[in-house]
Design a protein around this motif. Structure first.
Motif, short mmCIF file in Angstrom:
data_model
loop_
_atom_site.label_atom_id
_atom_site.label_comp_id
_atom_site.label_asym_id
_atom_site.label_seq_id
_atom_site.Cartn_x
_atom_site.Cartn_y
_atom_site.Cartn_z
N ALA A 152 0.82 -1.22 0.00
CA ALA A 152 0.00 0.00 0.00
C ALA A 152 0.85 1.27 0.00
O ALA A 152 0.32 2.36 -0.17
CB ALA A 152 -0.93 0.00 1.21
N GLY A 153 2.17 1.11 0.21
CA GLY A 153 3.07 2.26 0.15
C GLY A 153 3.41 2.90 1.48
O GLY A 153 3.88 4.04 1.53
N VAL A 154 3.21 2.16 2.59
CA VAL A 154 3.52 2.72 3.90
C VAL A 154 5.00 3.12 4.02
O VAL A 154 5.31 4.21 4.50
CB VAL A 154 3.13 1.74 5.04
CG1 VAL A 154 3.63 2.25 6.39
CG2 VAL A 154 1.61 1.58 5.08
N PRO A 155 5.97 2.27 3.56
CA PRO A 155 7.37 2.68 3.67
C PRO A 155 7.66 3.99 2.93
O PRO A 155 8.45 4.81 3.40
CB PRO A 155 8.14 1.51 3.04
CG PRO A 155 7.24 0.34 3.18
CD PRO A 155 5.86 0.89 3.02
N GLU A 156 7.02 4.18 1.77
CA GLU A 156 7.26 5.41 1.01
C GLU A 156 6.76 6.64 1.76
O GLU A 156 7.43 7.68 1.81
CB GLU A 156 6.57 5.33 -0.36
CG GLU A 156 7.28 4.45 -1.37
CD GLU A 156 7.04 2.97 -1.17
OE1 GLU A 156 7.74 2.17 -1.80
OE2 GLU A 156 6.15 2.60 -0.38
N VAL A 157 5.58 6.53 2.38
CA VAL A 157 5.03 7.67 3.13
C VAL A 157 5.90 7.95 4.36
O VAL A 157 6.18 9.11 4.68
CB VAL A 157 3.57 7.40 3.55
CG1 VAL A 157 2.99 8.61 4.27
CG2 VAL A 157 2.71 7.07 2.34
N LEU A 158 6.33 6.89 5.02
CA LEU A 158 7.23 7.07 6.17
C LEU A 158 8.54 7.73 5.72
O LEU A 158 9.10 8.56 6.44
CB LEU A 158 7.52 5.72 6.82
CG LEU A 158 6.34 5.03 7.52
CD1 LEU A 158 6.72 3.62 7.94
CD2 LEU A 158 5.88 5.84 8.73
N SER A 159 8.99 7.36 4.52
CA SER A 159 10.22 7.97 3.98
C SER A 159 10.04 9.47 3.80
O SER A 159 10.92 10.26 4.13
CB SER A 159 10.56 7.34 2.62
OG SER A 159 10.78 5.97 2.74
N GLU A 160 8.87 9.85 3.27
CA GLU A 160 8.59 11.27 3.06
C GLU A 160 8.58 12.02 4.39
O GLU A 160 9.11 13.14 4.49
CB GLU A 160 7.23 11.43 2.36
CG GLU A 160 7.23 10.91 0.93
CD GLU A 160 5.82 10.74 0.37
OE1 GLU A 160 4.87 11.25 1.01
OE2 GLU A 160 5.66 10.09 -0.69
N ILE A 161 8.01 11.39 5.43
CA ILE A 161 7.98 12.02 6.75
C ILE A 161 9.39 12.19 7.29
O ILE A 161 9.77 13.24 7.82
CB ILE A 161 7.12 11.17 7.72
CG1 ILE A 161 5.66 11.21 7.28
CG2 ILE A 161 7.26 11.67 9.15
CD1 ILE A 161 4.76 10.21 8.01
N LEU A 162 10.21 11.13 7.14
CA LEU A 162 11.60 11.20 7.62
C LEU A 162 12.39 12.29 6.91
O LEU A 162 13.13 13.05 7.54
CB LEU A 162 12.29 9.85 7.41
CG LEU A 162 12.08 8.79 8.47
CD1 LEU A 162 12.79 7.52 8.07
CD2 LEU A 162 12.58 9.25 9.82
N LEU A 163 12.24 12.34 5.60
CA LEU A 163 12.99 13.34 4.83
C LEU A 163 12.53 14.75 5.20
O LEU A 163 13.34 15.68 5.22
CB LEU A 163 12.80 13.10 3.33
CG LEU A 163 13.46 11.81 2.80
CD1 LEU A 163 13.01 11.52 1.38
CD2 LEU A 163 14.98 11.91 2.86
N ARG A 164 11.23 14.89 5.49
CA ARG A 164 10.71 16.20 5.87
C ARG A 164 11.26 16.66 7.22
O ARG A 164 11.54 17.84 7.43
CB ARG A 164 9.18 16.15 5.91
CG ARG A 164 8.53 17.50 6.14
CD ARG A 164 7.01 17.41 6.02
NE ARG A 164 6.38 16.76 7.16
CZ ARG A 164 5.65 15.66 7.10
NH1 ARG A 164 5.45 15.06 5.93
NH2 ARG A 164 5.10 15.14 8.18
#
Length: 507
Positions: A152-164
């Protein structure tokens, strides 16, 4: 009237002493059908009342799952995704139920993963992120749900949060970064059997994993590396799971000092016998040795010598993986092959394993490493060193292996070594009856066409020796070659024709 009643019950349930009367009156089962309502106020009060009555009561929570509360909660998240109060109630309920195996099983039948991704993207407060993280962490304990969350893309969304949030010094942001990092590790590493689940396709996730590793080293120091993080290195370096080439990741990890951390970890846990950490670190190490850019870097940093030192380990799984890592390192690298092929201690150990190991996998891997060193080497000194260590006879035996891949590796290695220095090898070839072994391979109908072809390639090299040519003639290999000229495989026919021409002195 029903809305007001639900509101009153939600307020009454705040009082700990009033929970028991509510339970005895079976109010929970009365409230559950109200979760199907389309009235948002009704949903809000009924959800709060159920949550407060059932809080910290496992048997009631199990009953809730049994009567079908899970699909109702997911429906609220789906239909009212922008209603903050309803989303909060649904998330709290999922948080309280997510530890139950029955709840996880029920959730795996829904599209909860997609709704949690939406809530991650919408979350504006630290409190909302934290509750979604808690739910995700609980669900990630279930292998089926873990796959759904990754897909579902949870790692990608978490990645965006981390990068932010990268670089923020605020305490709340630091907590979010740590929780998101831990969650990524939990999602991307394996289930009960240790397999990595899901496929990760975005470059942002790859970059984020490097950030997690860098943060871990900077905050924890070299001695804190554990099996989870060793496995994460392996994941990051796995080209099958990233569209991004692993070469860039390798360079970044070298800059972080990861290679020496992994070796430190191995040295420590080979002594302690912790096989789970060994396997994770060895898998990462072997992945690091694949790209050409890494092979060069590993040689320059003296990695081959450190790995050789680790071969003193008495742990068969560690020995097997280490041999495979050295073979990967030598693949296509003449410098690495020359370095390994002139180490007398390593060669002696390899020959011991080839002849006396109780572990068939180690015996085979030792033979394959010897073959790889000869195959990729271009130095007479290496040929002489392997001959002096009595390794040649083992490679001759390897030509009769039950595995065609190993037979071809041995045949090609011996052909290249013969081209480099046949004179040094001649006596060993005679003692180990190489010519007779090759003839047997050519006569056997079960020998694969590729093995036959490579056997003839080696024969062509052996014909440059007077003594070996005499053996070939005395063994009447010419008759077999003439028969192979009518073989059904075109490569075998080509090889037989060429070898006959060399035998007759026509080329």
């Amino acid at each position: 009237c029903a809305v007001k009643a639900a509101h009153v019950l939600s307020e009454i349930a705040k009082n700990e002493e009033m929970k028991i009367p509510c339970i005895e009156a079976d109010l929970v089962l009365t409230l559950i059908p109200l979760l199907e309502s389309t009235d948002q106020e009704m949903l809000l009060h009924a959800g709060r009342a159920i949550g407060r009555i059932c809080y910290d009561n496992r048997s009631l929570q199990e009953e809730l799952v049994k009567v079908g509360v899970i699909p109702s909660l997911v429906r609220i998240l789906t239909d009212y995704a922008e209603s903050e109060p309803l989303v909060h109630v649904a998330l709290l309920a999922l948080y309280n139920l997510a530890d139950l195996d029955s709840a996880k099983e029920a959730l795996s039948m829904t599209k909860v993963a997609e709704q949690l991704v939406k809530q991650l993207r919408r979350a504006e407060s630290h409190e909302r992120l934290e509750i979604v993280f808690e739910v995700l962490q609980a669900l990630a304990e279930n292998d089926a749900l873990k796959v759904q969350l990754v897909d579902a893309g949870v790692p990608e969304v978490l990645s965006e949060i981390l990068l932010r949030l990268q670089g923020s010094s605020q305490a709340e942001d630091t907590c979010i970064v740590k929780a998101a990092s831990d969650l990524i590790v939990s999602l991307l590493l394996g289930g009960k059997k240790g397999n990595i689940t899901g496929q990760v396709h975005k470059e942002s996730t790859s970059k984020t994993i490097v950030l997690i590793l860098a943060r871990h080293e900077n905050s924890q120091g070299k001695d804190s590396l554990n099996s989870e993080f060793a496995s994460l290195y392996f994941l990051l370096l796995s080209p099958a799971r990233f569209c991004l080439s692993p070469d860039g990741n390798c360079l970044r990890l070298f800059q972080l000092g990861v290679i020496h951390q992994l070796l430190d970890l191995l040295e420590k846990h080979v002594r302690s016998g912790d096989t789970s950490v060994q396997q994770a670190a060895l898998s990462a190490l072997q992945s690091l040795a694949v790209p050409v850019v890494s092979k060069v870097q590993m040689l320059e940093e003296g990695i081959a010598e450190r790995i050789e030192a680790l071969l003193r380990s008495e742990s068969p799984p560690a020995q097997f993986k280490l041999l495979g890592t050295l073979r990967t390192l030598a693949d296509g690298q003449a410098d690495a092959a020359e370095l390994l092929g002139q180490d007398p201690l390593l060669l002696d150990r390899l020959v011991q394993w080839c002849s006396g190991s109780d572990h068939s996998g180690i015996c085979g891997e030792a033979n394959r490493l010897l073959a790889s060193i000869l195959h990729h080497n271009r130095s007479q000194e290496v040929v002489k060193a392997i001959q002096a260590a009595q390794g040649v006879k083992h490679l001759v035996s390897m030509t009769t292996s039950e595995h065609a891949a190993m037979q071809n590796e041995a045949l090609n290695a011996l052909a290249i070594a013969s081209a480099i220095d046949l004179e040094t090898l001649e006596e060993s070839f005679k003692e180990s009856q190489l010519v007779q072994s090759l003839h047997k391979l050519l006569r056997d109908d079960n020998t694969s066409p590729e093995v036959k072809y490579n056997s003839m390639g080696l024969l062509c090299r052996l014909l440059n020796s007077g003594d070996l040519r005499q053996e070939i003639e005395e063994d009447k290999i010419k008759d077999t070659l003439e028969q192979l000229c009518s073989h059904s495989n075109a490569d075998v026919v080509k090889g037989a024709t060429t070898t006959l021409q060399v035998l007759r002195g026509e080329t």
